[in-house]
Write a protein that holds these residues in place. Structure first.
Motif, PDB file in Angstrom:
ATOM      1  N   LEU A 159       0.910  -0.930   0.011  1.00  0.00           N
ATOM      2  CA  LEU A 159       0.507  -0.639  -0.415  1.00  0.00           C
ATOM      3  C   LEU A 159       1.357   1.529   0.033  1.00  0.00           C
ATOM      4  CD1 LEU A 159      -2.707   1.737  -0.006  1.00  0.00           C
ATOM      5  CD2 LEU A 159      -2.623   0.995   2.540  1.00  0.00           C
ATOM      6  N   PHE A 183      -6.431  -5.978   4.992  1.00  0.00           N
ATOM      7  CA  PHE A 183      -4.879  -6.306   5.171  1.00  0.00           C
ATOM      8  C   PHE A 183      -4.024  -7.746   5.907  1.00  0.00           C
ATOM      9  CE2 PHE A 183      -4.893  -1.688   6.108  1.00  0.00           C
ATOM     10  CZ  PHE A 183      -5.244  -1.034   4.330  1.00  0.00           C
ATOM     11  N   LEU A 186      -0.895  -7.696   3.976  1.00  0.00           N
ATOM     12  CA  LEU A 186       0.088  -5.937   3.440  1.00  0.00           C
ATOM     13  C   LEU A 186       0.829  -6.495   4.358  1.00  0.00           C
ATOM     14  CD1 LEU A 186      -0.117  -3.812   2.960  1.00  0.00           C
ATOM     15  CD2 LEU A 186      -0.878  -2.871   4.914  1.00  0.00           C
ATOM     16  N   LEU A 189       4.130  -0.908   3.610  1.00  0.00           N
ATOM     17  CA  LEU A 189       3.498   0.219   3.695  1.00  0.00           C
ATOM     18  C   LEU A 189       4.525   1.404   3.973  1.00  0.00           C
ATOM     19  CD1 LEU A 189       1.084   1.907   4.361  1.00  0.00           C
ATOM     20  CD2 LEU A 189       1.912   1.720   6.604  1.00  0.00           C
ATOM     21  N   TYR A 210      -1.636  -6.018  12.208  1.00  0.00           N
ATOM     22  CA  TYR A 210      -0.597  -5.459  10.697  1.00  0.00           C
ATOM     23  C   TYR A 210       1.120  -5.437  10.780  1.00  0.00           C
ATOM     24  CZ  TYR A 210      -5.756  -4.635  10.071  1.00  0.00           C
ATOM     25  OH  TYR A 210      -6.963  -5.623  10.141  1.00  0.00           O
ATOM     26  N   LEU A 214       4.263  -6.733   8.668  1.00  0.00           N
ATOM     27  CA  LEU A 214       5.565  -5.635   7.366  1.00  0.00           C
ATOM     28  C   LEU A 214       6.543  -6.095   7.902  1.00  0.00           C
ATOM     29  CD1 LEU A 214       3.732  -2.466   9.165  1.00  0.00           C
ATOM     30  CD2 LEU A 214       3.518  -3.575   6.411  1.00  0.00           C
ATOM     31  N   LEU A 217       8.514  -0.256   5.900  1.00  0.00           N
ATOM     32  CA  LEU A 217       8.016   0.368   5.793  1.00  0.00           C
ATOM     33  C   LEU A 217       8.782   1.645   4.954  1.00  0.00           C
ATOM     34  CD1 LEU A 217       6.339   2.223   7.472  1.00  0.00           C
ATOM     35  CD2 LEU A 217       7.097   1.788   9.735  1.00  0.00           C
TER      36      LEU A 217
END
Length: 383
Positions: A159, A183, A186, A189, A210, A214, A217
């Protein structure tokens, strides 16, 4: 194509052509279409036409305010509203039902998202989509992301939130009533050029699942954000962390969060003028931890951080067995890496410039940084 400020149409009309003819354009091998920052672009071709791109997988149209991107046959009432205000010159670029099922990457503005919210699309319309860019051309009064849309992209892995004017938070403190599929996959990000963003909200309990998934990031040009999270959180799968041009960022995270970065491979902090340390030591439980192991950390890049004093102010022993090279460039106040012992068996030295291949080495990481600081002080305050 990008930044073509005078471009109005991609294919120009020819004199003498029959206005009643519908022209067919077929691009059979086009798989990637990228159009950005073209304020006058209003159409592909200024006559009635069909554009066929059977191999299209990635469609990024960003900041082209006059270009109508989609029309839909799934909802006749919605289609009528859309087409009523569209002349032939503004004929939408694609039909939703022909393009969406094949896409793996897509950029959507708020107008597109509203169309997809209210039209009656099949549930699996975006089942192949795993890369989504969201941007708002106008100020968003809600100040949040469109969480009621994300269940339509159940396989989303990346995303990218870009230039969303009015966006003040990513994850609100109060848990939202969202679909279970939101998500769940996901992994990446990206937050880019969000001038009004004040906090991310990663520390909220409902967001923690979430965060733990990840892997990448990245924050860039988020000038109001002061820290990644306001309290402890877990990044147990995070591999790459990058923060750049966040001028109010004072530190990234707390000691407890630092402990969770067991899979971190690269850390890059660039041009954050307020940052004083990377991990802030403000947790009472630090005394219970004698050491931290970063078994995969290979690269640390600290560039243009004029107020940075240290990486970490705690006394725990840091194990970074694969860390070889560190870049510390334009960090004039950095006195040491940490207050404790650092075990970096493969450490080769520090680069003081991104463009230089020369390494500075004085026994270990802490001693090398101290020597660089003393050299810097000696240059500015000679005897």
């Amino acid at each position: 194509m990008e930044r073509c400020e005078k471009l109005i149409e991609i294919v120009g009309k020819e004199d003498g052509m029959d206005h009643g003819t519908t022209f067919m354009f077929e691009l059979p091998v086009l798989s990637f279409l990228y159009l950005e920052n073209m304020p006058l672009l209003s159409c592909f071709y200024p006559r009635k036409h069909h554009l066929e791109c059977p191999s299209l997988k990635v469609l990024f149209v960003i900041c082209c305010p006059n270009l109508k991107l989609f029309t839909s046959d799934f909802d006749d009432s919605q289609k009528g509203v859309i087409e009523a205000s569209i002349s032939l010159i503004q004929q939408p670029l694609f039909s939703v039902e022909k393009v969406f099922p094949k896409l793996t990457g897509l950029a959507l503005k708020e107008e597109n998202i509203k169309l997809m919210r209210y039209a009656h699309f099949p549930q699996d319309l975006l089942c192949k989509l795993n890369y989504l860019v969201i941007y708002f051309e106008d100020n968003n009064e809600k100040g949040t992301l469109p969480f009621d849309f994300f269940h339509k992209v159940p396989n989303l892995e990346l995303l990218f939130v870009h230039q969303c004017f009015g966006l003040k938070e990513i994850f609100p403190s109060q848990k939202l009533q969202i679909h279970d599929t939101v998500f769940v996959r996901l992994k990446q990000l990206y937050l880019d050029q969000l001038n009004e963003l004040e906090w991310i909200g990663l520390e909220h309990p409902w967001v923690q699942p979430y965060c733990e998934k990840l892997e990448i990031l990245k924050l860039n040009k988020c000038p109001q954000v002061e820290k990644l999270a306001t309290s402890a959180m877990s990044f147990i799968n995070l591999q790459k962390l990058s923060v750049g041009k966040c001028k109010r960022m004072e530190y990234l995270f707390t000691f407890a969060t630092l402990k969770s970065l067991v899979k971190l491979e690269t850390l890059t902090i660039n041009k954050c003028e307020s940052i004083k340390e990377i991990a802030k030591n403000e947790d009472e439980d630090e005394d219970d931890c004698d050491e931290m192991v970063f078994g995969r950390l290979r690269s640390i890049k600290l560039n243009c951080l004029p107020r940075l004093v240290r990486f970490y102010s705690g006394n725990a022993t840091l194990h970074c067995s694969y860390l070889k090279k560190v870049i510390v460039a334009k960090c004039p106040k950095m006195e040491t890496f940490s207050e404790g012992v650092i075990k970096v068996s493969m450490f080769l030295g520090i680069k003081t410039s991104k463009d230089s291949s020369d390494l500075t080495f004085h026994g270990n990481l802490n001693a090398t940084i101290r020597q660089l600081f003393h050299n810097q002080v000696g240059i500015h305050h000679p005897n």
